[in-house]
Design a protein around this motif. Sequence first.
Motif, PDB file in Angstrom:
ATOM      1  N   ARG A  57       0.813  -1.222   0.000  1.00 54.46           N
ATOM      2  CA  ARG A  57       0.000   0.000   0.000  1.00 54.46           C
ATOM      3  C   ARG A  57       0.845   1.270   0.000  1.00 54.46           C
ATOM      4  O   ARG A  57       0.366   2.334  -0.402  1.00 54.46           O
ATOM      5  N   LEU A  58       2.099   1.176   0.445  1.00 54.69           N
ATOM      6  CA  LEU A  58       2.953   2.361   0.452  1.00 54.69           C
ATOM      7  C   LEU A  58       3.135   2.942  -0.945  1.00 54.69           C
ATOM      8  O   LEU A  58       3.436   4.126  -1.098  1.00 54.69           O
ATOM      9  N   LYS A  59       2.951   2.118  -1.965  1.00 55.50           N
ATOM     10  CA  LYS A  59       3.108   2.569  -3.355  1.00 55.50           C
ATOM     11  C   LYS A  59       2.167   3.713  -3.685  1.00 55.50           C
ATOM     12  O   LYS A  59       2.485   4.580  -4.501  1.00 55.50           O
ATOM     13  N   HIS A  60       1.006   3.724  -3.068  1.00 55.20           N
ATOM     14  CA  HIS A  60      -0.012   4.713  -3.410  1.00 55.20           C
ATOM     15  C   HIS A  60      -0.331   5.639  -2.231  1.00 55.20           C
ATOM     16  O   HIS A  60      -1.465   6.093  -2.077  1.00 55.20           O
ATOM     17  N   LYS A  61       0.691   5.898  -1.402  1.00 53.81           N
ATOM     18  CA  LYS A  61       0.525   6.850  -0.304  1.00 53.81           C
ATOM     19  C   LYS A  61       1.473   8.029  -0.508  1.00 53.81           C
ATOM     20  O   LYS A  61       2.627   7.856  -0.899  1.00 53.81           O
ATOM     21  N   THR A  62       0.952   9.217  -0.221  1.00 53.70           N
ATOM     22  CA  THR A  62       1.692  10.459  -0.440  1.00 53.70           C
ATOM     23  C   THR A  62       2.923  10.548   0.456  1.00 53.70           C
ATOM     24  O   THR A  62       2.861  10.202   1.644  1.00 53.70           O
ATOM     25  N   GLN A  63       4.015  11.038  -0.119  1.00 57.92           N
ATOM     26  CA  GLN A  63       5.166  11.472   0.675  1.00 57.92           C
ATOM     27  C   GLN A  63       5.015  12.971   0.933  1.00 57.92           C
ATOM     28  O   GLN A  63       4.684  13.391   2.029  1.00 57.92           O
ATOM     29  N   VAL A  64       5.211  13.800  -0.081  1.00 60.98           N
ATOM     30  CA  VAL A  64       4.942  15.238   0.022  1.00 60.98           C
ATOM     31  C   VAL A  64       3.909  15.661  -1.012  1.00 60.98           C
ATOM     32  O   VAL A  64       2.955  16.365  -0.714  1.00 60.98           O
ATOM     33  N   PHE A  65       4.075  15.182  -2.244  1.00 60.04           N
ATOM     34  CA  PHE A  65       3.180  15.548  -3.340  1.00 60.04           C
ATOM     35  C   PHE A  65       2.255  14.388  -3.651  1.00 60.04           C
ATOM     36  O   PHE A  65       2.697  13.238  -3.774  1.00 60.04           O
ATOM     37  N   VAL A  66       0.943  14.670  -3.785  1.00 54.20           N
ATOM     38  CA  VAL A  66       0.000  13.614  -4.112  1.00 54.20           C
ATOM     39  C   VAL A  66       0.293  13.104  -5.509  1.00 54.20           C
ATOM     40  O   VAL A  66       0.861  13.805  -6.358  1.00 54.20           O
ATOM     41  N   PHE A 110       5.025   2.129   7.961  1.00 52.17           N
ATOM     42  CA  PHE A 110       3.797   1.358   7.738  1.00 52.17           C
ATOM     43  C   PHE A 110       2.553   2.088   8.245  1.00 52.17           C
ATOM     44  O   PHE A 110       1.461   1.938   7.691  1.00 52.17           O
ATOM     45  N   GLY A 111       2.689   2.850   9.308  1.00 53.75           N
ATOM     46  CA  GLY A 111       1.519   3.456   9.939  1.00 53.75           C
ATOM     47  C   GLY A 111       1.072   4.763   9.339  1.00 53.75           C
ATOM     48  O   GLY A 111       0.096   5.358   9.817  1.00 53.75           O
ATOM     49  N   HIS A 112       1.738   5.230   8.291  1.00 58.50           N
ATOM     50  CA  HIS A 112       1.340   6.505   7.702  1.00 58.50           C
ATOM     51  C   HIS A 112       0.002   6.391   6.981  1.00 58.50           C
ATOM     52  O   HIS A 112      -0.314   5.376   6.358  1.00 58.50           O
ATOM     53  N   THR A 113      -0.737   7.455   7.061  1.00 54.98           N
ATOM     54  CA  THR A 113      -2.088   7.537   6.515  1.00 54.98           C
ATOM     55  C   THR A 113      -2.059   7.885   5.032  1.00 54.98           C
ATOM     56  O   THR A 113      -1.012   8.226   4.488  1.00 54.98           O
ATOM     57  N   PRO A 114      -3.217   7.854   4.359  1.00 53.63           N
ATOM     58  CA  PRO A 114      -3.264   8.462   3.031  1.00 53.63           C
ATOM     59  C   PRO A 114      -2.985   9.964   3.149  1.00 53.63           C
ATOM     60  O   PRO A 114      -3.235  10.568   4.193  1.00 53.63           O
ATOM     61  N   PHE A 115      -2.420  10.528   2.106  1.00 53.39           N
ATOM     62  CA  PHE A 115      -2.139  11.969   2.020  1.00 53.39           C
ATOM     63  C   PHE A 115      -1.088  12.435   3.030  1.00 53.39           C
ATOM     64  O   PHE A 115      -1.088  13.586   3.460  1.00 53.39           O
ATOM     65  N   GLY A 116      -0.182  11.534   3.406  1.00 57.18           N
ATOM     66  CA  GLY A 116       0.951  11.921   4.232  1.00 57.18           C
ATOM     67  C   GLY A 116       0.551  12.524   5.570  1.00 57.18           C
ATOM     68  O   GLY A 116      -0.387  12.077   6.230  1.00 57.18           O
ATOM     69  N   GLU A 128      -8.974  12.658  19.081  1.00 56.88           N
ATOM     70  CA  GLU A 128      -8.455  13.367  20.247  1.00 56.88           C
ATOM     71  C   GLU A 128      -9.125  12.935  21.547  1.00 56.88           C
ATOM     72  O   GLU A 128      -8.505  13.031  22.622  1.00 56.88           O
ATOM     73  N   ASP A 129     -10.347  12.431  21.509  1.00 64.44           N
ATOM     74  CA  ASP A 129     -11.011  11.953  22.729  1.00 64.44           C
ATOM     75  C   ASP A 129     -10.737  10.481  23.004  1.00 64.44           C
ATOM     76  O   ASP A 129     -11.231   9.928  23.983  1.00 64.44           O
ATOM     77  N   HIS A 130      -9.942   9.859  22.124  1.00 62.77           N
ATOM     78  CA  HIS A 130      -9.713   8.414  22.262  1.00 62.77           C
ATOM     79  C   HIS A 130      -8.235   8.061  22.092  1.00 62.77           C
ATOM     80  O   HIS A 130      -7.888   7.029  21.521  1.00 62.77           O
ATOM     81  N   GLY A 131      -7.372   8.917  22.599  1.00 59.36           N
ATOM     82  CA  GLY A 131      -5.951   8.608  22.590  1.00 59.36           C
ATOM     83  C   GLY A 131      -5.170   9.165  21.428  1.00 59.36           C
ATOM     84  O   GLY A 131      -3.945   8.980  21.349  1.00 59.36           O
ATOM     85  N   GLY A 132      -5.842   9.855  20.497  1.00 52.63           N
ATOM     86  CA  GLY A 132      -5.147  10.457  19.380  1.00 52.63           C
ATOM     87  C   GLY A 132      -4.650   9.435  18.372  1.00 52.63           C
ATOM     88  O   GLY A 132      -4.958   8.238  18.442  1.00 52.63           O
ATOM     89  N   PHE A 133      -3.881   9.920  17.403  1.00 58.05           N
ATOM     90  CA  PHE A 133      -3.303   9.050  16.377  1.00 58.05           C
ATOM     91  C   PHE A 133      -1.830   9.366  16.231  1.00 58.05           C
ATOM     92  O   PHE A 133      -1.433  10.524  16.112  1.00 58.05           O
ATOM     93  N   ASP A 134      -1.007   8.324  16.217  1.00 59.77           N
ATOM     94  CA  ASP A 134       0.439   8.464  16.044  1.00 59.77           C
ATOM     95  C   ASP A 134       0.874   7.424  15.020  1.00 59.77           C
ATOM     96  O   ASP A 134       0.606   6.223  15.193  1.00 59.77           O
ATOM     97  N   GLN A 138       0.789   3.342  15.100  1.00 57.78           N
ATOM     98  CA  GLN A 138      -0.026   2.622  14.117  1.00 57.78           C
ATOM     99  C   GLN A 138       0.795   1.574  13.378  1.00 57.78           C
ATOM    100  O   GLN A 138       0.295   0.490  13.063  1.00 57.78           O
ATOM    101  N   SER A 139       2.069   1.873  13.118  1.00 56.96           N
ATOM    102  CA  SER A 139       2.945   0.870  12.515  1.00 56.96           C
ATOM    103  C   SER A 139       2.997  -0.373  13.396  1.00 56.96           C
ATOM    104  O   SER A 139       2.946  -1.513  12.903  1.00 56.96           O
TER     105      SER A 139
END
Length: 404
Positions: A57-66, A110-116, A128-134, A138-139
């Motif tokens: 899935r990393l193939k189709h996830k943004t680094q800086v530019f979509v 591995f834990g990075h979201t879509p759109f960087g 934010e009410d459930h521990g946030g996201f890191d 997530q990795s």
Amino acid sequence: MADETFHGIGVGREHLAPFAVDAAASRGRLVPEPDSRTRTPFQRDRDRIVHSSAFRRLKHKTQVFVAYEGDHFRTRLTHTIEVSQIARAFARALRLDEDLTEAVALVHDFGHTPFGHAGERALNRCMEDHGGFDHNAQSLRIVTALERRYAEFDGLNLAFETLDGLVKHNGPLTGRHACIGGPVPRPILDFDAVFPLDLDRFASLEAQAAAISDDIAYNTHDLDDGLRAGLIDLEDLEGLDLAGDLLREVTARYPDLDRSRTVHEIMRRHITRMVEDVIAASLGRLREDGIGDPHAVRAASRTLIDFSPRMRAMAAQTKEFLFARVYRNDSVMRVMDRAEGVVADLFARYRADPAAMGGAWSESVRSLDEGRLARRVCDYLSGMTDSFALAEHRRLFDATPDLR
């Protein structure tokens, strides 16, 4: 013929430095497994990482530019491969375990979201009410729970040393050397309670090599992509201590070189200069601190694989320049703001109507309390590629923003 037992194919312990991790002395896996006849534990981990769905899935996830902005910009996958290549160079030069180094480098995003980082910001607000996201936490969730490929366990059941490197490649998470401010993310604490990861100690030199390789890769390739996108010009590099020096070096040697080759010459020298600095500085620290084995690495008072103070300052200068001229460029921020909206819309919709996720993700949702439902939605969303997130938004909403 008598049955032979193999202990993995790779560099023997006698060829490794005394401070390198010894694969034969691995602290094992959460779920015990028989040793491989042909691979060390770290070779096995590397292979599991490469064959995972999260890696593809990393193939189709943004680094800086979509992706819509051009086929030649880095994605999370190409970034990961570049980090891995640099990390292996460090492992070879310092006589570390190359397979463990590569495994940590390959799994670190591995834990990075879509759109960087735009997607990460959106999910962190939603949670934010459930521990946030890191993304680092997530990795860990992906490789310990969310990948479901094996008959006998969830996740990839990676060795302690690989998980330790994944969680702490930037430094200890607790204690006086903690590398993060604020509380340790809940997913990491939950897993640590079951399979302790020594959160107050440094990770291996192999993990530290992967971490500094990440810095080198993004500092270099984000300059390259910024030049390619037209957000910065070659002349803008003149004010940077490192890139500016390299620009002058290249133009003096090749005064008639075209722009494209000039950029490539600068970037390859950029990586080389930083890599050579790290090797020299790290060997100095290892001598100064009397590091003679992996236990001394973990008990050290500082990160050992790192830039010299001068190069650290130059890397910080480059990063500050990238924030001002690339990451916070109006055109980039405009696209990222829209991307954050896509992720926030999807989170709200799935939380209100979990059946919209479909498949196993929408099963047994009535038994989940509010926090666990939010985490399931977060898990589902964070695993999406850019293209799938946009497709889902078009399916569920009347209008989807154009990320161009």
